[in-house]
Design an enzyme around this catalytic site. Structure first.
Site, PDB file in Angstrom:
ATOM      1  N   LEU A   8       0.826  -1.219   0.000  1.00 58.28           N
ATOM      2  CA  LEU A   8       0.000   0.000   0.000  1.00 58.28           C
ATOM      3  C   LEU A   8       0.855   1.262   0.000  1.00 58.28           C
ATOM      4  O   LEU A   8       2.012   1.255   0.427  1.00 58.28           O
ATOM      5  CB  LEU A   8      -0.954   0.004   1.195  1.00 58.28           C
ATOM      6  CG  LEU A   8      -0.382   0.056   2.614  1.00 58.28           C
ATOM      7  CD1 LEU A   8      -0.005   1.459   3.044  1.00 58.28           C
ATOM      8  CD2 LEU A   8      -1.408  -0.511   3.586  1.00 58.28           C
ATOM      9  N   CYS A  34       9.609   4.617   3.029  1.00 58.57           N
ATOM     10  CA  CYS A  34       9.782   3.285   2.431  1.00 58.57           C
ATOM     11  C   CYS A  34      10.844   3.210   1.344  1.00 58.57           C
ATOM     12  O   CYS A  34      11.835   2.505   1.498  1.00 58.57           O
ATOM     13  CB  CYS A  34       8.444   2.806   1.886  1.00 58.57           C
ATOM     14  SG  CYS A  34       7.168   2.825   3.130  1.00 58.57           S
TER      15      CYS A  34
HETATM   16  C1  UGA Z   1       5.830   3.162  -1.427  1.00 59.40           C
HETATM   17  C2  UGA Z   1       5.349   2.200  -2.538  1.00 59.40           C
HETATM   18  O1  UGA Z   1       4.792   2.947  -3.607  1.00 59.40           O
HETATM   19  C3  UGA Z   1       4.307   1.221  -2.001  1.00 59.40           C
HETATM   20  O2  UGA Z   1       3.939   0.293  -3.013  1.00 59.40           O
HETATM   21  C4  UGA Z   1       4.897   0.467  -0.798  1.00 59.40           C
HETATM   22  O3  UGA Z   1       3.936  -0.422  -0.226  1.00 59.40           O
HETATM   23  C5  UGA Z   1       5.326   1.486   0.259  1.00 59.40           C
HETATM   24  O4  UGA Z   1       6.297   2.383  -0.313  1.00 59.40           O
HETATM   25  C6  UGA Z   1       5.904   0.714   1.412  1.00 59.40           C
HETATM   26  O5  UGA Z   1       6.918   0.055   1.231  1.00 59.40           O
HETATM   27  O6  UGA Z   1       5.285   0.687   2.487  1.00 59.40           O
HETATM   28  P1  UGA Z   1       4.870   5.422  -0.350  1.00 59.40           P
HETATM   29  O7  UGA Z   1       6.088   5.465   0.506  1.00 59.40           O
HETATM   30  O8  UGA Z   1       3.554   5.692   0.279  1.00 59.40           O
HETATM   31  O9  UGA Z   1       4.731   3.963  -1.049  1.00 59.40           O
HETATM   32  O10 UGA Z   1       5.149   6.495  -1.481  1.00 59.40           O
HETATM   33  P2  UGA Z   1       4.988   6.631  -3.058  1.00 59.40           P
HETATM   34  O11 UGA Z   1       3.635   7.063  -3.421  1.00 59.40           O
HETATM   35  O12 UGA Z   1       5.525   5.441  -3.757  1.00 59.40           O
HETATM   36  O13 UGA Z   1       5.978   7.879  -3.316  1.00 59.40           O
HETATM   37  C7  UGA Z   1       7.335   7.837  -2.871  1.00 59.40           C
HETATM   38  C8  UGA Z   1       8.078   9.069  -3.291  1.00 59.40           C
HETATM   39  O14 UGA Z   1       8.321   9.062  -4.683  1.00 59.40           O
HETATM   40  C9  UGA Z   1       7.360  10.399  -3.023  1.00 59.40           C
HETATM   41  O15 UGA Z   1       8.286  11.311  -2.504  1.00 59.40           O
HETATM   42  C10 UGA Z   1       6.858  10.810  -4.389  1.00 59.40           C
HETATM   43  O16 UGA Z   1       6.707  12.200  -4.512  1.00 59.40           O
HETATM   44  C11 UGA Z   1       7.960  10.281  -5.281  1.00 59.40           C
HETATM   45  N1  UGA Z   1       7.549  10.014  -6.679  1.00 59.40           N
HETATM   46  C12 UGA Z   1       6.614   9.096  -6.947  1.00 59.40           C
HETATM   47  C13 UGA Z   1       8.175  10.698  -7.705  1.00 59.40           C
HETATM   48  O17 UGA Z   1       9.065  11.559  -7.489  1.00 59.40           O
HETATM   49  N2  UGA Z   1       7.811  10.443  -9.001  1.00 59.40           N
HETATM   50  C14 UGA Z   1       6.872   9.512  -9.287  1.00 59.40           C
HETATM   51  O18 UGA Z   1       6.594   9.306 -10.512  1.00 59.40           O
HETATM   52  C15 UGA Z   1       6.249   8.827  -8.249  1.00 59.40           C
END
Ligand code: UGA
Length: 425
Positions: free
Chosen positions: A148, A255
């Site tokens: 998630l 994460c």
């Molecule tokens: C992440 C994973 O997406 C989940 O699948 C996983 O379960 C989770 O870690 C975990 O291990 O518990 P999350 O930490 O909530 O989820 O965050 P994301 O939505 O993946 O975003 C992470 C970072 O990447 C953010 O800073 C976001 O701004 C950045 N991001 C995301 C980008 O810079 N570009 C993108 O295209 C997508």
């Protein structure tokens, strides 16, 4: 089925509420009595869309129960989900104290056969230690990683893309298969080490896509190309996929940075080099510097310049500041002697506790006032709907550094801003 969730963070609560929605009886245990007190009143101690409402509904209807006593919580439980945090130490190793303590306590109080499903992200070393602690025929161990995202935790738990169950224990397999029967997602039954690596590989791959597109964005910036078109033109190839190709200032949160670092560290300990994932981290660690360079390009010295930062949380729709890239930018700007004005819709309260010497507010117009530049550091979708003409009038300067590529650059230029995105022409 009677389920106990140990640990009431994002993963624990979202998992438990999703299972309750599917008709299971769910108990929650946390060693933090204050958290349990709040949860009993139906209150969340962090922001997560939909989870607050669902929690209220379920506590009112007496479908979920909260305990601060593990012995009582474990009575008549068939499955316990371990969802406690597994933070990393400065050197990248896992701090497994909390999870090992929780496992030892479960062992102490369990009175009958129990399926123990590990949802916390653990590496093989931690798994081996848990396995040794629970070395008794009473415990049926499995690794059941969670995928998630914060900001959509409940939806992701209710509609998972896949359910991975890693176990060598036939009883655990049978019980977890039954538990997840109401979910439509494909189930992958595998061994524990493969389940562990599936989780790490998934997060590493997402992180790799982000660092990849950020590297291309930096090149795009130099040659005057447009990263939005490049990401679309690349991502529409189904073999590549268009998600996680949003260029910006890098990935943060609790994460992706943690798991990729831990993976590299753990692999090194057993004599394996993960060069690709190591580079993914390195690219990410320096990516935010593009903001500082762009500010310097326009303002030359940042000393005593008033700079507004829009967005403090690691991404939109959360108040979570853990490993937020915005905080790294703030630290560098403080060092440069800039005067800071900070905005966030939710994280402003938490930020006030850790940042001194800055004006902090949840109202973007107050923060914009008198600033010479605005940096967009978090992808709050609200930023694209602000009254930018009003903001232009409130500002002393006219520079926008859009670190998340979310604003309409043509509109902003028309209003009179000098606009810089990341790799956007
Ligand atoms: C992440 C994973 O997406 C989940 O699948 C996983 O379960 C989770 O870690 C975990 O291990 O518990 P999350 O930490 O909530 O989820 O965050 P994301 O939505 O993946 O975003 C992470 C970072 O990447 C953010 O800073 C976001 O701004 C950045 N991001 C995301 C980008 O810079 N570009 C993108 O295209 C997508």
């Amino acid at each position: 089925m009677n389920i106990l969730i140990v640990g009431t963070g994002y993963v624990g609560l979202a998992t438990g509420i999703a299972l309750a929605k599917k008709g299971h009886k769910v108990r929650f245990y946390d060693k933090d009595k204050e958290k349990i007190k709040l949860l009993k009143k139906g209150k969340l101690f962090f922001f997560e869309p939909l989870l607050q409402e669902a929690l209220k509904e379920f506590t009112k209807n007496q479908n979920v129960f909260f305990f601060d006593n593990l012995k009582e919580a474990l009575e008549n439980i068939e499955i316990v989900f371990v969802c406690v945090g597994t933070p990393i130490l400065k050197d990248g190793r896992t701090n497994s104290k909390d999870i090992e303590k929780a496992i030892k306590e479960i062992k102490k109080y369990a009175t009958k056969d129990l399926v123990v499903a590990i949802k916390s992200t653990i590496n093989p070393k931690v798994y081996t230690s848990i396995k040794n602690i629970l070395a008794s025929s009473k415990f049926h161990l499995s690794v059941n990683p969670e995928f998630l995202r914060e900001g959509s935790a409940l939806n992701d738990s209710l509609n998972p893309s896949r359910i991975v169950i890693g176990t060598e224990n036939e009883y655990a397999k049978k019980i977890l298969d039954k538990l997840y029967a109401p979910f439509e997602a494909p189930k992958i039954f595998t061994d524990p080490m493969s389940a562990i690596l599936t989780k790490y590989a998934s997060n590493a791959f997402l992180a790799m896509k982000i660092s990849f597109i950020n590297e291309i964005a930096n090149l795009s910036d130099r040659i005057g190309a447009n990263i939005d078109d490049i990401a679309l033109g690349t991502g529409l190839d189904p073999r590549i996929g268009k998600d996680y190709l949003k260029a910006g200032i890098g990935f943060g949160g609790s994460c992706l940075p943690k798991d990729t670092k831990n993976m590299v560290k753990y692999a090194k300990e057993i004599g394996i080099r993960l060069d690709l994932i190591n580079s993914v981290n390195k690219i990410n660690e320096r990516q935010y510097k593009v903001v500082i360079e762009k500010l310097q390009k326009h303002l030359v010295s940042l000393k005593s310049r008033t700079i507004a930062i829009f967005g403090l949380s690691f991404k939109g729709d959360t108040d979570d500041l853990r490993n937020s890239i915005s905080l790294k930018i703030i630290k560098d700007l403080e060092k440069e002697g800039a005067i800071l004005r900070l905005h966030d819709y939710l994280a402003f309260k938490k930020a006030k506790k850790i940042i001194n010497n800055a004006f902090i507010s949840d109202i973007p117009y107050f923060v914009a006032e008198g600033s010479e530049a605005i940096v967009i550091a978090t992808d709050w979708k609200e930023y694209s709907h602000l009254d930018w003409e009003k903001i232009r009038k409130l500002m002393k300067g006219n520079l926008i550094i859009d670190g998340r590529n979310i604003l309409d650059k043509d509109l902003l230029k028309k209003i009179g801003f000098v606009y810089e995105g990341i790799g956007r022409k």
